[in-house]
Design a protein around this motif. Structure first.
Motif, short mmCIF file in Angstrom:
data_model
loop_
_atom_site.label_atom_id
_atom_site.label_comp_id
_atom_site.label_asym_id
_atom_site.label_seq_id
_atom_site.Cartn_x
_atom_site.Cartn_y
_atom_site.Cartn_z
N ASP A 1 0.78 -1.21 0.04
CA ASP A 1 -0.01 -0.02 0.02
C ASP A 1 0.79 1.18 0.00
OD1 ASP A 1 -2.28 1.59 0.23
OD2 ASP A 1 -2.67 0.98 2.19
N THR A 2 1.47 1.87 -1.32
CA THR A 2 2.44 2.56 -1.42
C THR A 2 2.12 3.78 -2.27
OG1 THR A 2 3.60 1.46 -2.78
CG2 THR A 2 4.23 1.22 -0.69
N THR A 3 0.99 3.84 -2.87
CA THR A 3 0.71 4.37 -3.83
C THR A 3 0.47 5.86 -3.39
OG1 THR A 3 -0.43 2.90 -5.44
CG2 THR A 3 -0.98 5.04 -5.76
N TYR A 4 -0.19 5.89 -2.47
CA TYR A 4 -0.40 7.58 -2.02
C TYR A 4 0.66 7.96 -1.28
CZ TYR A 4 -5.08 6.50 -3.70
OH TYR A 4 -6.40 6.34 -4.37
N LEU A 5 1.64 7.09 -0.75
CA LEU A 5 2.90 7.63 -0.08
C LEU A 5 3.72 8.40 -1.15
CD1 LEU A 5 3.65 4.74 2.21
CD2 LEU A 5 2.56 6.99 2.74
N HIS A 6 3.87 7.54 -2.45
CA HIS A 6 4.53 8.09 -3.63
C HIS A 6 4.04 9.62 -4.00
CE1 HIS A 6 7.55 5.03 -4.21
NE2 HIS A 6 6.83 4.22 -4.38
N THR A 7 2.65 9.36 -4.04
CA THR A 7 1.90 10.51 -4.55
C THR A 7 2.36 11.87 -3.73
OG1 THR A 7 0.08 9.44 -5.32
CG2 THR A 7 -0.32 11.89 -4.88
N LEU A 8 2.59 11.67 -2.17
CA LEU A 8 2.71 12.94 -1.34
C LEU A 8 4.21 13.13 -1.56
CD1 LEU A 8 2.22 14.52 1.25
CD2 LEU A 8 2.76 12.73 2.46
N ALA A 9 5.19 11.97 -1.65
CA ALA A 9 6.56 12.38 -1.74
C ALA A 9 6.89 13.01 -3.19
CB ALA A 9 7.34 11.00 -1.62
N TRP A 10 6.05 12.70 -4.13
CA TRP A 10 6.41 13.54 -5.28
C TRP A 10 5.93 14.90 -5.43
CZ3 TRP A 10 9.93 12.81 -8.80
CH2 TRP A 10 10.35 11.78 -9.35
N GLN B 1 5.69 16.75 -2.73
CA GLN B 1 6.68 17.59 -1.88
C GLN B 1 7.89 17.76 -2.66
OE1 GLN B 1 6.78 14.61 1.45
NE2 GLN B 1 5.75 16.31 2.92
N ALA B 2 8.48 16.90 -3.40
CA ALA B 2 9.81 17.00 -4.10
C ALA B 2 9.54 17.99 -5.43
CB ALA B 2 10.16 15.72 -4.91
N LEU B 3 8.24 17.95 -5.88
CA LEU B 3 8.17 18.90 -6.75
C LEU B 3 7.87 20.38 -6.55
CD1 LEU B 3 5.62 16.83 -9.08
CD2 LEU B 3 7.51 17.94 -9.98
N ARG B 4 7.31 20.50 -5.19
CA ARG B 4 7.29 21.77 -4.37
C ARG B 4 8.66 22.48 -4.31
NH1 ARG B 4 2.90 22.78 0.15
NH2 ARG B 4 3.35 24.78 -0.82
N GLN B 5 9.31 21.38 -3.62
CA GLN B 5 10.79 21.94 -3.32
C GLN B 5 11.62 22.54 -4.56
OE1 GLN B 5 12.92 18.59 -1.68
NE2 GLN B 5 11.50 18.47 0.19
N HIS B 6 11.13 22.22 -5.45
CA HIS B 6 11.94 22.57 -6.94
C HIS B 6 10.85 23.67 -7.66
CE1 HIS B 6 14.19 19.19 -5.79
NE2 HIS B 6 15.18 19.84 -6.62
N GLY B 7 9.97 24.25 -6.98
CA GLY B 7 9.21 25.32 -7.68
C GLY B 7 7.99 24.84 -8.35
N HIS B 8 7.68 23.45 -8.44
CA HIS B 8 6.57 23.00 -9.30
C HIS B 8 5.44 22.70 -8.57
CE1 HIS B 8 9.46 22.60 -12.65
NE2 HIS B 8 10.32 22.04 -11.73
N GLU B 9 4.14 23.47 -8.80
CA GLU B 9 2.93 23.14 -8.04
C GLU B 9 2.06 22.38 -9.00
OE1 GLU B 9 2.37 24.16 -4.98
OE2 GLU B 9 3.83 25.34 -4.58
N VAL B 10 1.96 21.16 -8.46
CA VAL B 10 1.03 19.95 -9.41
C VAL B 10 0.39 19.33 -8.45
CG1 VAL B 10 1.50 17.97 -10.82
CG2 VAL B 10 3.32 19.57 -10.79
N PRO B 11 -1.01 19.44 -8.81
CA PRO B 11 -1.83 18.99 -7.90
C PRO B 11 -1.72 17.45 -7.68
CG PRO B 11 -3.11 20.32 -9.80
CD PRO B 11 -1.47 20.07 -10.28
N MET B 12 -2.10 16.92 -6.61
CA MET B 12 -1.95 15.73 -6.14
C MET B 12 -2.78 14.59 -7.20
SD MET B 12 -1.66 15.27 -2.13
CE MET B 12 -0.27 16.25 -1.06
N ALA B 13 -3.97 15.19 -7.67
CA ALA B 13 -4.82 14.19 -8.46
C ALA B 13 -4.06 13.91 -9.67
CB ALA B 13 -6.23 14.87 -8.54
N ARG B 14 -3.02 14.75 -10.19
CA ARG B 14 -2.22 14.45 -11.45
C ARG B 14 -1.23 13.61 -11.12
NH1 ARG B 14 0.24 19.24 -14.34
NH2 ARG B 14 0.55 17.39 -15.49
N ILE B 15 -0.76 13.90 -10.01
CA ILE B 15 0.56 13.09 -9.68
C ILE B 15 0.00 11.66 -9.44
CG2 ILE B 15 2.25 12.59 -7.98
CD1 ILE B 15 2.15 15.72 -7.18
N HIS B 16 -1.11 11.35 -8.52
CA HIS B 16 -1.50 10.05 -8.36
C HIS B 16 -1.91 9.19 -9.70
CE1 HIS B 16 -5.23 7.29 -8.00
NE2 HIS B 16 -4.20 6.68 -7.29
N ARG B 17 -2.46 9.88 -10.80
CA ARG B 17 -2.75 9.34 -11.94
C ARG B 17 -1.45 8.93 -12.63
NH1 ARG B 17 -7.78 9.24 -13.58
NH2 ARG B 17 -7.41 8.95 -15.75
#
Length: 230
Positions: free
Chosen positions: A23-32, A34-50
Motif C-alpha cells: 500500500d504505497t501509491t499515496y505515499l509516492h503521491t505525497l513524496a512526489w 513535496q519534491a516538486l514543490r521543493q523545486h518550484g513546481h505546483e502540481v495537484p496531487m490528483a495529477r500526480i496520483h494518476r
C-alpha cells in the motif's frame, strides 16, 4: 540477480509492487508532491496520483512536460527518494499479498517482481512482504533505460527467469502496467488497490480486474493465474 540460463520452458507470474502488493501509491503521491514543490513546481496531487506507476524517467515528462529544462531531474528524483524513504519501516503489504505469491509459486509459476522502483525501494518492499522464499527474481528501474509504460521492464523480468511472454501473466494496478504488459505480449490482471477505477483498467485492456490481492487469491484457480500451461 543473474539472468536464468537454463533450457527448460518456464512459466512466469510477474507482479508489480507499488499499489499492487504493498500500500504505497499515496505515499509516492505525497513524496512526489513535496519534491516538486521543493523545486518550484505546483502540481495537484490528483495529477500526480494518476502518473504513479511510471518510472522516474517518465513521470517528470508527464507532470511538468517533456520540453522542460532537465537540469533538475536528478535532484527531483533524489528528493522523492529521500522523502519516500521515511516510510520504509512503515510499509505494509495488502491483505493476502504474500500468500498470493506463495499460491502462484505452488501452482507452478516462477514468481518475478517486475517493478520500476529504485533498488532501495524494492528492497524495502521485499522486507515488508517477507516472501523471498518464492521470489525467483526482481527488477528495478535501473535495469533498463525506459520504464513503464515501455515494455522493457516486463521483457527484462521475463529474461531474468528464462520465460517467454506466451507463457506468462502480469499482475498490476495501473493503466501503465497494462500498457507495458500488452506491449511485451502478455496479459495483465489488474487490482483496484492503486486507486485506478475498474472502468479505466478494463478500457486499458486488463484481462481481469479484482478488488485486491485477497480477492485474486480466493479466485486464483479460475483466474489467469490458474495453473500455467505446458
Amino acid at each position: 540477480m543473474a539472468a536464468h540460463t537454463g533450457q527448460e520452458r518456464r512459466s512466469a507470474a510477474l507482479f508489480d509492487l507499488d499499489g499492487t502488493l504493498v500500500d504505497t501509491t499515496y505515499l509516492h503521491t505525497l513524496a512526489w508532491w513535496q519534491a516538486l514543490r521543493q523545486h518550484g513546481h505546483e502540481v495537484p496531487m490528483a495529477r500526480i496520483h494518476r502518473a504513479i506507476g511510471m518510472g522516474a524517467d517518465r513521470i517528470l515528462d508527464e507532470l511538468i512536460g517533456p520540453s522542460r529544462s532537465r537540469s533538475d531531474d536528478e535532484s527531483l528524483a533524489d528528493a522523492h527518494g529521500t522523502l519516500y524513504a521515511v516510510w520504509y519501516d512503515a510499509l505494509r503489504p495488502f491483505e493476502g499479498a504474500a500468500d498470493l505469491l506463495r499460491a502462484a509459486a505452488a501452482r507452478g509459476w516462477t514468481v518475478v517482481l517486475a517493478s520500476s522502483a529504485s533498488e532501495d525501494e524494492v528492497a524495502a518492499i521485499r522486507r515488508a512482504l517477507d516472501a523471498d522464499e518464492v521470489i525467483a527474481a526482481a527488477t528495478a528501474g535501473g535495469d533498463v533505460d525506459s520504464t513503464k509504460p515501455a515494455p522493457d521492464l516486463v521483457e527484462r523480468a521475463l529474461e531474468k527467469v528464462g520465460a517467454e511472454a506466451d507463457n506468462a501473466v502480469f499482475v498490476g494496478d495501473t493503466v501503465w502496467d497494462i500498457e507495458a504488459a500488452g506491449r511485451a505480449g502478455l496479459p495483465c490482471v489488474a487490482l483496484l488497490t492503486g486507486g485506478t477505477s475498474r472502468g479505466e483498467l478494463e478500457k486499458a485492456g486488463a484481462a481481469a480486474v479484482y478488488e485486491d490481492a485477497a480477492e485474486l487469491l480466493r479466485g486464483i484457480d479460475t483466474s489467469p493465474l490458474g495453473r500455467p500451461g505446458p
